[in-house]
Design a protein around this motif. Structure first.
Motif, PDB file in Angstrom:
ATOM      1  N   GLN A  85       0.834  -1.203   0.000  1.00  0.00           N
ATOM      2  CA  GLN A  85       0.000   0.000   0.000  1.00  0.00           C
ATOM      3  C   GLN A  85       0.871   1.256   0.000  1.00  0.00           C
ATOM      4  OE1 GLN A  85      -2.744  -0.618   3.240  1.00  0.00           O
ATOM      5  NE2 GLN A  85      -3.755  -2.292   2.173  1.00  0.00           N
ATOM      6  N   ALA A  86       1.976   1.208   0.748  1.00  0.00           N
ATOM      7  CA  ALA A  86       2.888   2.359   0.755  1.00  0.00           C
ATOM      8  C   ALA A  86       3.639   2.441  -0.572  1.00  0.00           C
ATOM      9  CB  ALA A  86       3.877   2.234   1.905  1.00  0.00           C
ATOM     10  N   ILE A  89       1.456   3.670  -3.214  1.00  0.00           N
ATOM     11  CA  ILE A  89       0.771   4.889  -2.804  1.00  0.00           C
ATOM     12  C   ILE A  89      -0.738   4.741  -2.973  1.00  0.00           C
ATOM     13  CG2 ILE A  89       0.936   7.419  -2.847  1.00  0.00           C
ATOM     14  CD1 ILE A  89       3.388   7.221  -4.526  1.00  0.00           C
ATOM     15  N   ASN A  90      -1.239   3.603  -2.529  1.00  0.00           N
ATOM     16  CA  ASN A  90      -2.661   3.338  -2.692  1.00  0.00           C
ATOM     17  C   ASN A  90      -3.113   2.404  -1.577  1.00  0.00           C
ATOM     18  OD1 ASN A  90      -5.185   2.440  -3.419  1.00  0.00           O
ATOM     19  ND2 ASN A  90      -4.699   2.323  -5.597  1.00  0.00           N
ATOM     20  N   PRO A  91      -3.995   2.894  -0.711  1.00  0.00           N
ATOM     21  CA  PRO A  91      -4.377   2.084   0.444  1.00  0.00           C
ATOM     22  C   PRO A  91      -5.339   0.955   0.096  1.00  0.00           C
ATOM     23  CG  PRO A  91      -5.536   4.163   0.463  1.00  0.00           C
ATOM     24  CD  PRO A  91      -4.644   4.205  -0.727  1.00  0.00           C
ATOM     25  N   LEU A 219       9.853   3.240   2.995  1.00  0.00           N
ATOM     26  CA  LEU A 219       8.506   3.179   2.413  1.00  0.00           C
ATOM     27  C   LEU A 219       7.749   4.480   2.644  1.00  0.00           C
ATOM     28  CD1 LEU A 219       7.541  -0.503   3.227  1.00  0.00           C
ATOM     29  CD2 LEU A 219       7.755   0.518   0.960  1.00  0.00           C
ATOM     30  N   ASN A 220       7.910   5.068   3.834  1.00  0.00           N
ATOM     31  CA  ASN A 220       7.292   6.374   4.085  1.00  0.00           C
ATOM     32  C   ASN A 220       7.691   7.345   2.987  1.00  0.00           C
ATOM     33  OD1 ASN A 220       6.125   5.664   6.480  1.00  0.00           O
ATOM     34  ND2 ASN A 220       7.691   6.592   7.777  1.00  0.00           N
ATOM     35  N   SER A 223       6.480   6.700  -0.518  1.00  0.00           N
ATOM     36  CA  SER A 223       5.057   6.998  -0.740  1.00  0.00           C
ATOM     37  C   SER A 223       4.822   8.491  -0.949  1.00  0.00           C
ATOM     38  CB  SER A 223       4.212   6.471   0.417  1.00  0.00           C
ATOM     39  OG  SER A 223       4.373   7.297   1.546  1.00  0.00           O
ATOM     40  N   ASN A 280       4.844   4.187   8.468  1.00  0.00           N
ATOM     41  CA  ASN A 280       5.151   2.763   8.323  1.00  0.00           C
ATOM     42  C   ASN A 280       6.105   2.230   9.373  1.00  0.00           C
ATOM     43  OD1 ASN A 280       3.677   1.813   5.860  1.00  0.00           O
ATOM     44  ND2 ASN A 280       4.710   3.610   5.033  1.00  0.00           N
TER      45      ASN A 280
END
Lengths: 336, 265
Positions: A85-86, A89-91, A219-220, A223, A280
């Motif tokens: 998801q990170a 960039i899509n939850p 990952l933070n 994203s 994250n």
């Protein structure tokens, strides 16, 4: 344990695991359980010899492996879902985004039809999980426009392709024994888990989970966008491929052990994001604990709710889908 | 003082379209430089080449005397920060989370944010007067505040060169002016700002130097009052303007409306 919430979830997990040990068709009274523990740990007076052997067998050869498998699978699916998801960039993406679950299912079905060897089935599951993801990345490479979007499209194509191949296998499988075996496999179940399997998969699953969790900071930043990440000194390609590799490894291993167990990788990161926020570095460890806890409890339900066992994949979907519909309303806070 | 960043004979094309054509510019430490030019003139591409995000087809970029491509991304990130145009697609990290991302180039794989990191981030937020937003979701603060958070992140990064792509884009008038004056204040401390803009006025207000670009080439490079003139603006945009001094403390670039017709009352 950076935050109290991790400590809380870890404690809950330990309690739930111990509690799950006492659950099952054969009733092991708490008294016997404590006596056995007392004997093992503190060297107190032992139970009657035969009874001790039986209780030990039930607890350590039947229940414990299954409990460990449930926790590891839950953690793996949740962590790889959260990481994807990170990364994308899509939850709303799940660990199956790049086709790993479709590929692994195809691999399992193919080997079931061609061979009677369980080892071969497992190997084929793992192999085709990676083949499907490699296929998705390959498609993205050919076009190399905006790589994240191309990766997603590549994953959709790869997933559809291996799902179609799986249908061919199902169609050609012997309907008296092979087809049901494949179908049950795809429903997801932990009933076949034994000590041998667990001892083989535990290390790679744990390593994979940890590697992905330790990429939280990267990952933070990823994203926020590829160029920003690069300007902050991140090797975007390497981080992306590392995370995809280990997420694929642990997802394919979950199919190898328990078949298709859906929705965990989508819902758990969502719930955790609502509790601990989207960072994250705290989110991924929380999803690991929460995912482990969730699948452990779901497995308890699936083996105890009725006198027969319900495939765990069905339970996760039945619980996951309405839950997801409910949280969707609140979920926006975490990612908009 | 010698140049901090030198762009030498840089050419770049996306597929077949030539976007930069033998660009030669240099930037000294402590300068505020605005890049002005129509859409598609290559401003953003030039910024990305200077950041090392794009590799030039020809020519070379030097940073502090070294070829940029030989500087490791991590080392570069401690000197040059990128402030992109505001974006909304990210997750709702807190403002502090975003500012702390600036500490990335100082971390090894396993290390976590230390109290020192947090102090550095807190000081940066203090400086840009966004300390009160620390725990607010980055996605829920205003565009101006978001831009300030990204600048705070660049400070946290320890960078002394700030490369900004249309920093005022999407901000209201008040936030535009507050951001520009913030940039001026930071420049007084010796930080270097290189930014693209669509507003000649902003370039006049903030810059020590203005670079005009057209069709991938630098067409003028010099003091704002020398580069932003009636003739150059017309050449760039096909718009008639007057550049006039106001109260002796600045200049404004004002369109001459009559040339393209004003709605009659």
């Amino acid at each position: 344990m950076k935050k109290p919430v991790h400590f809380l979830l870890a404690s809950l997990l330990v309690v739930a695991a111990l509690f799950s040990l006492t659950l099952g068709q054969y009733h092991v009274p708490i008294k016997d359980f404590l006596a056995l523990a007392g004997w093992r740990i503190f060297g107190l007076e032992q139970l009657h010899q035969e009874k001790a052997a039986l209780v030990k067998n039930i607890l350590f050869n039947i229940r414990l492996p299954r409990i460990i498998a449930a926790m590891l699978i839950g953690a793996s699916l949740s962590v790889s879902g959260g990481a994807f998801q990170a990364l994308f960039i899509n939850p709303l993406v799940s660990p199956g985004l790049l086709g790993v679950l479709a590929g692994a299912s195809f691999g399992a079905a193919l080997a079931m039809v061609l061979s009677k060897s369980w080892a071969l089935v497992q190997l084929s599951t793992l192999l085709f999980g990676f083949v499907a993801v490699g296929f998705a990345i390959g498609i993205a490479k050919v076009y190399r426009i905006h790589s994240v979007i191309m990766l997603v499209l590549g994953g959709i194509i790869s997933g559809a392709f291996f799902t179609a191949l799986l249908s061919i296998i199902k169609y050609t499988a012997d309907p008296s024994d092979q087809l049901p075996a494949i179908v049950y496999w795809l429903m997801g179940s932990l009933s076949a888990v034994d000590r041998g399997t667990v001892s083989i998969i535990s290390a790679p699953l744990l390593i994979g989970i940890l590697v992905v969790i330790f990429h939280g900071r990267q990952l933070n930043i990823l994203s926020m966008g590829e160029e920003e990440a690069q300007s902050l000194g991140i090797n975007v390609r390497r981080v992306r491929l590392t995370v995809i590799f280990f997420a694929t490894l642990i997802s394919a291993l979950t199919v190898m052990v328990g078949g298709m167990i859906g929705w965990v990788g989508l819902i758990i990161p969502h719930i955790c994001r609502m509790i601990v926020g989207p960072n994250n570095q705290t989110l991924l460890p929380a999803t690991a604990f929460m995912g482990a806890l969730y699948l452990l409890l779901i497995d308890d339900i699936s083996r105890l709710l009725f006198t027969f066992e319900i495939p765990i994949g069905i339970v996760t979907s039945l619980i996951g889908i309405p839950f997801f519909a409910l949280v969707l309303k609140n979920a926006q806070r975490g990612w908009r | 003082m010698s140049a901090l960043i030198t762009v030498e004979q840089v050419g770049f094309s996306y597929r077949k379209r030539q976007v930069l054509n033998r660009v030669n510019v240099s930037f000294r430490s402590g300068e505020v430089v605005s890049l002005l030019g129509p859409n598609g003139s290559g401003k953003t591409t030039l910024l990305k080449v200077m950041l090392g995000l794009l590799q030039p087809d020809t020519g070379e970029v030097f940073f502090a005397g070294r070829a940029l491509k030989t500087v490791s991304p991590k080392v570069l990130a401690r000197r040059i920060a990128y402030v992109p145009q505001i974006h909304r697609e990210a997750f709702a990290y807190t403002v502090e989370d975003v500012v702390l991302m600036g500490r990335m180039p100082y971390h090894t794989f396993f290390s976590t944010n230390s109290p020192v990191d947090r102090e550095i981030a807190a000081a940066a937020m203090e400086k840009l007067e966004i300390a009160h937003l620390r725990d607010r979701p980055y996605t829920e603060v205003s565009g101006g505040e978001r831009q300030l958070a990204l600048i705070a992140r660049s400070l946290t990064q320890g960078a002394d060169v700030f490369i900004m792509d249309e920093p005022v884009n999407g901000l209201d008038y008040g936030n535009q002016m507050r951001l520009l004056s913030g940039i001026r204040n930071l420049a007084k401390e010796g930080l270097t700002f290189i930014m693209t803009t669509h507003f000649p006025d902003h370039a006049l207000m903030t810059s020590d130097r203005v670079i005009l670009m057209q069709q991938g080439a630098v067409v003028a490079d010099g003091l704002p009052e020398e580069t932003i003139t009636r003739e150059t603006i017309f050449a760039l945009y096909r718009i008639d303007v007057d550049v006039v001094a106001v109260n002796g403390n600045g200049r404004v670039c004002m369109p001459v409306w009559s040339t393209y017709g004003r709605a009659k009352n």
